[in-house]
Scaffold this motif. Structure first.
Motif, PDB file in Angstrom:
ATOM      1  N   VAL A  49       6.176   3.962  -3.542  1.00 46.17           N
ATOM      2  CA  VAL A  49       6.608   4.489  -2.249  1.00 46.17           C
ATOM      3  C   VAL A  49       5.627   3.978  -1.201  1.00 46.17           C
ATOM      4  O   VAL A  49       4.413   4.162  -1.344  1.00 46.17           O
ATOM      5  CB  VAL A  49       6.617   6.030  -2.250  1.00 46.17           C
ATOM      6  N   ILE A  50       6.136   3.332  -0.178  1.00 46.21           N
ATOM      7  CA  ILE A  50       5.222   2.819   0.847  1.00 46.21           C
ATOM      8  C   ILE A  50       4.618   3.987   1.625  1.00 46.21           C
ATOM      9  O   ILE A  50       5.241   5.048   1.780  1.00 46.21           O
ATOM     10  CB  ILE A  50       5.925   1.830   1.794  1.00 46.21           C
TER      11      ILE A  50
ATOM     12  N   VAL B 213      -0.101   8.349  -7.853  1.00 43.60           N
ATOM     13  CA  VAL B 213      -1.412   7.696  -7.766  1.00 43.60           C
ATOM     14  C   VAL B 213      -1.435   6.880  -6.473  1.00 43.60           C
ATOM     15  O   VAL B 213      -0.528   6.078  -6.225  1.00 43.60           O
ATOM     16  CB  VAL B 213      -1.672   6.782  -8.984  1.00 43.60           C
ATOM     17  N   ARG B 214      -2.453   7.146  -5.669  1.00 39.68           N
ATOM     18  CA  ARG B 214      -2.631   6.331  -4.453  1.00 39.68           C
ATOM     19  C   ARG B 214      -2.925   4.901  -4.900  1.00 39.68           C
ATOM     20  O   ARG B 214      -3.813   4.656  -5.724  1.00 39.68           O
ATOM     21  CB  ARG B 214      -3.814   6.872  -3.643  1.00 39.68           C
ATOM     22  N   ILE B 215      -2.165   3.903  -4.375  1.00 36.54           N
ATOM     23  CA  ILE B 215      -2.292   2.530  -4.848  1.00 36.54           C
ATOM     24  C   ILE B 215      -2.301   1.574  -3.677  1.00 36.54           C
ATOM     25  O   ILE B 215      -1.739   1.866  -2.612  1.00 36.54           O
ATOM     26  CB  ILE B 215      -1.139   2.189  -5.837  1.00 36.54           C
ATOM     27  N   PHE B 216      -2.957   0.427  -3.898  1.00 41.10           N
ATOM     28  CA  PHE B 216      -3.077  -0.578  -2.841  1.00 41.10           C
ATOM     29  C   PHE B 216      -2.522  -1.909  -3.344  1.00 41.10           C
ATOM     30  O   PHE B 216      -2.427  -2.156  -4.549  1.00 41.10           O
ATOM     31  CB  PHE B 216      -4.536  -0.700  -2.404  1.00 41.10           C
TER      32      PHE B 216
ATOM     33  N   LEU C 156       4.551  15.996  -4.434  1.00 40.66           N
ATOM     34  CA  LEU C 156       3.894  15.436  -5.599  1.00 40.66           C
ATOM     35  C   LEU C 156       2.403  15.710  -5.517  1.00 40.66           C
ATOM     36  O   LEU C 156       1.826  15.838  -4.422  1.00 40.66           O
ATOM     37  CB  LEU C 156       4.124  13.923  -5.685  1.00 40.66           C
ATOM     38  N   SER C 157       1.764  15.724  -6.698  1.00 41.04           N
ATOM     39  CA  SER C 157       0.312  15.880  -6.775  1.00 41.04           C
ATOM     40  C   SER C 157      -0.330  14.512  -6.973  1.00 41.04           C
ATOM     41  O   SER C 157       0.091  13.737  -7.841  1.00 41.04           O
ATOM     42  CB  SER C 157      -0.064  16.790  -7.948  1.00 41.04           C
ATOM     43  N   VAL C 158      -1.355  14.221  -6.176  1.00 43.62           N
ATOM     44  CA  VAL C 158      -2.068  12.950  -6.295  1.00 43.62           C
ATOM     45  C   VAL C 158      -3.172  13.106  -7.321  1.00 43.62           C
ATOM     46  O   VAL C 158      -4.080  13.931  -7.151  1.00 43.62           O
ATOM     47  CB  VAL C 158      -2.654  12.510  -4.937  1.00 43.62           C
ATOM     48  N   ILE C 159      -3.098  12.318  -8.404  1.00 44.03           N
ATOM     49  CA  ILE C 159      -4.035  12.490  -9.523  1.00 44.03           C
ATOM     50  C   ILE C 159      -5.088  11.382  -9.594  1.00 44.03           C
ATOM     51  O   ILE C 159      -5.934  11.408 -10.496  1.00 44.03           O
ATOM     52  CB  ILE C 159      -3.278  12.553 -10.865  1.00 44.03           C
ATOM     53  N   GLY C 160      -5.056  10.442  -8.675  1.00 39.40           N
ATOM     54  CA  GLY C 160      -6.057   9.376  -8.723  1.00 39.40           C
ATOM     55  C   GLY C 160      -5.762   8.268  -7.735  1.00 39.40           C
ATOM     56  O   GLY C 160      -4.833   8.367  -6.927  1.00 39.40           O
ATOM     57  N   MET C 161      -6.571   7.202  -7.851  1.00 34.88           N
ATOM     58  CA  MET C 161      -6.456   6.079  -6.919  1.00 34.88           C
ATOM     59  C   MET C 161      -6.550   4.761  -7.692  1.00 34.88           C
ATOM     60  O   MET C 161      -7.279   4.670  -8.680  1.00 34.88           O
ATOM     61  CB  MET C 161      -7.562   6.153  -5.871  1.00 34.88           C
ATOM     62  N   ALA C 162      -5.805   3.739  -7.226  1.00 29.53           N
ATOM     63  CA  ALA C 162      -5.825   2.414  -7.857  1.00 29.53           C
ATOM     64  C   ALA C 162      -6.005   1.355  -6.778  1.00 29.53           C
ATOM     65  O   ALA C 162      -5.021   0.819  -6.255  1.00 29.53           O
ATOM     66  CB  ALA C 162      -4.546   2.176  -8.641  1.00 29.53           C
ATOM     67  N   PRO C 163      -7.254   1.011  -6.424  1.00 30.26           N
ATOM     68  CA  PRO C 163      -7.476  -0.100  -5.494  1.00 30.26           C
ATOM     69  C   PRO C 163      -7.302  -1.432  -6.216  1.00 30.26           C
ATOM     70  O   PRO C 163      -7.332  -1.497  -7.444  1.00 30.26           O
ATOM     71  CB  PRO C 163      -8.925   0.113  -5.045  1.00 30.26           C
TER      72      PRO C 163
ATOM     73  N   ASP D 259       0.864  -1.180   0.000  1.00 25.88           N
ATOM     74  CA  ASP D 259       0.000   0.000   0.000  1.00 25.88           C
ATOM     75  C   ASP D 259       0.902   1.232   0.000  1.00 25.88           C
ATOM     76  O   ASP D 259       1.874   1.298   0.772  1.00 25.88           O
ATOM     77  CB  ASP D 259      -0.876   0.031   1.254  1.00 25.88           C
ATOM     78  N   GLY D 260       0.600   2.193  -0.881  1.00 23.19           N
ATOM     79  CA  GLY D 260       1.433   3.384  -0.949  1.00 23.19           C
ATOM     80  C   GLY D 260       1.057   4.262  -2.125  1.00 23.19           C
ATOM     81  O   GLY D 260      -0.131   4.457  -2.425  1.00 23.19           O
ATOM     82  N   TYR D 261       2.085   4.709  -2.845  1.00 23.40           N
ATOM     83  CA  TYR D 261       1.859   5.611  -3.982  1.00 23.40           C
ATOM     84  C   TYR D 261       2.725   5.177  -5.157  1.00 23.40           C
ATOM     85  O   TYR D 261       3.918   4.866  -4.988  1.00 23.40           O
ATOM     86  CB  TYR D 261       2.205   7.059  -3.602  1.00 23.40           C
ATOM     87  N   ALA D 262       2.096   5.142  -6.338  1.00 22.74           N
ATOM     88  CA  ALA D 262       2.832   4.840  -7.564  1.00 22.74           C
ATOM     89  C   ALA D 262       3.396   6.150  -8.103  1.00 22.74           C
ATOM     90  O   ALA D 262       2.645   7.106  -8.348  1.00 22.74           O
ATOM     91  CB  ALA D 262       1.897   4.188  -8.579  1.00 22.74           C
ATOM     92  N   VAL D 263       4.716   6.169  -8.282  1.00 24.83           N
ATOM     93  CA  VAL D 263       5.386   7.405  -8.698  1.00 24.83           C
ATOM     94  C   VAL D 263       6.484   7.087  -9.707  1.00 24.83           C
ATOM     95  O   VAL D 263       6.745   5.928 -10.013  1.00 24.83           O
ATOM     96  CB  VAL D 263       5.994   8.132  -7.469  1.00 24.83           C
TER      97      VAL D 263
END
Length: 401
Positions: free
Chosen positions: A108-109, A92-95, A70-77, A54-58
């Motif tokens: 990035v965790i 992108v917020r990612i899980f 960084l700017s968060v442009i979306g989410m990926a569950p 769980d973290g952020y895709a960058v």
């Protein structure tokens, strides 16, 4: 007929024993079964580059120097990927388990990120390119052989087959064993006994021995001491399509020991009768067409010892399983007298003393005494004509549990 040595009897019993065929079963019913065909991957796993955390895709280049905003442009569950692409200074917020978005090359965790609010984050620790990503095909690729024929399906194997998209597997059929007890004196447990009657106990232990190596047990009950009653149950076993017929008692040479005559009358070819062992001398083996027939002694201990030595290896072979008796070296806890021409299996308690196994035999070895067998955790194996042995002498022990 001369007494057959134990090793020779086992070899003859196993000779020609073939697998019982195959069948397809649902995965939920396949635990403990043996694969009759390999399991080949029907898909690739993972099927895409996936986040392992769980973290952020960058982009790694954007966080080479920290802190980085960084700017968060979306989410990926998990189960629903992000449709867009990650650009410069974006995240992108990612899980865990979600597809890696286009443009991102590291995860990035979440412990290394601070939420600044307003759709912005601050990365406090840099992460190298490719970190925390499960690459496509990391586990397996479509077409890979994942499980070989003959594999026993344990929890990990079943989960692997499921992840490869198999709802069912092809397994070896479980051997079917018909158990026929014989004797006018026998009644099932729970019965009100007459003055000359006893409880029929052997069938339950023999059934448990069969089930311990993956076989199915069919208890056909107790046949009276006349040929017609025994023959009726033998015919019933044949009609049920069994792989093995096991009879209990009636395999010796007394006036009421009718098993040999009944089975040969039904077409059984006798292979051997009487083994050079104690307990279990009157064991009989033959084949009725494709059916293996084993006549076990009526004495309870002899019946169960023979089940361990002969029935379990046969059923394991028929069911595609490996089987090895657990024989260990030990020291005698007490002295033992010289042995005669029969191989002896002596009930004993096996424990550890000073880092070595010590096997202490029970003082009485009567083959009717089930309690002693239940208390024993091993059988001291005494070879034919073994000389007297003092306490502390080396011995071999067949472990029972």
């Amino acid at each position: 007929m001369a007494l057959v040595p134990v090793a020779e009897a086992l070899e003859r019993l196993l000779e020609g024993a073939a697998l019982t065929g195959s069948e397809s079963v649902a995965l939920i019913e396949a635990a403990g079964r043996v694969l009759a065909e390999p399991v080949v991957a029907l898909r690739t796993q993972p099927p895409f580059n996936a986040s392992a955390m769980d973290g952020y895709a960058v982009r790694a280049a954007d966080i080479a120097s920290v802190p980085a905003r960084l700017s968060v442009i979306g989410m990926a569950p998990a189960g629903r990927g992000f449709d867009g692409a990650v650009g410069q200074a974006q995240a992108v917020r990612i899980f865990t388990g979600a597809p890696l978005p286009e443009g991102a090359d590291t995860i990035v965790i979440q412990e290394n990120v601070r939420d600044l609010g307003g759709g912005a984050i601050e990365v406090t620790e840099s992460t190298a390119e490719g970190r925390n990503i499960r690459r496509v095909g990391l586990d397996f690729t479509r077409g890979d052989v994942l499980l070989e024929k003959g594999r026993l399906l344990d929890p990990a194997a079943l989960s692997l087959a499921a992840s490869a998209n198999h709802p069912e597997v092809t397994v070896v059929k479980r051997p079917l064993v018909a158990i026929i007890a014989t004797g006018d004196e026998l009644l099932p447990p729970g019965s009100a006994l007459g003055p000359d009657q006893i409880i029929s106990s052997n069938a339950y232990g023999v059934a448990a021995a069969a089930q311990s190596v993956g076989a199915r047990a069919l208890d056909l009950g107790i046949a009276a001491d006349h040929k017609e009653a025994i023959a009726a149950l033998v015919k019933q076993a044949v009609e049920q399509g069994v792989d093995v017929i096991v009879t209990l008692g009636g395999a010796s040479v007394g006036d009421h020991d009718l098993i040999h005559d009944v089975l040969t009358g039904e077409g059984m070819t006798l292979d051997f009768w009487k083994i050079a062992m104690r307990p279990g001398k009157p064991l009989m083996f033959g084949r009725l067409g494709e059916i293996s027939c084993i006549g076990l002694p009526g004495n309870p201990v002899a019946s169960l010892v023979c089940s361990q030595l002969f029935l379990k290896p046969l059923l394991a072979r028929l069911g595609g399983r490996g089987f090895q008796q657990d024989i260990r070296g030990a020291r005698l806890g007490t002295a033992m007298p010289a042995n005669d021409l029969r191989q002896d299996y002596v009930r004993a308690v096996v424990g550890e003393e000073a880092g070595a196994l010590v096997a202490t035999p029970f003082g009485i070895q009567d083959s009717s005494m089930l309690r002693m067998l239940a208390d024993a955790n091993g059988l001291i194996v005494r070879e034919p004509f073994a000389p007297a042995a003092a306490a502390g002498a080396a011995c071999s022990v067949l472990m029972l549990r």
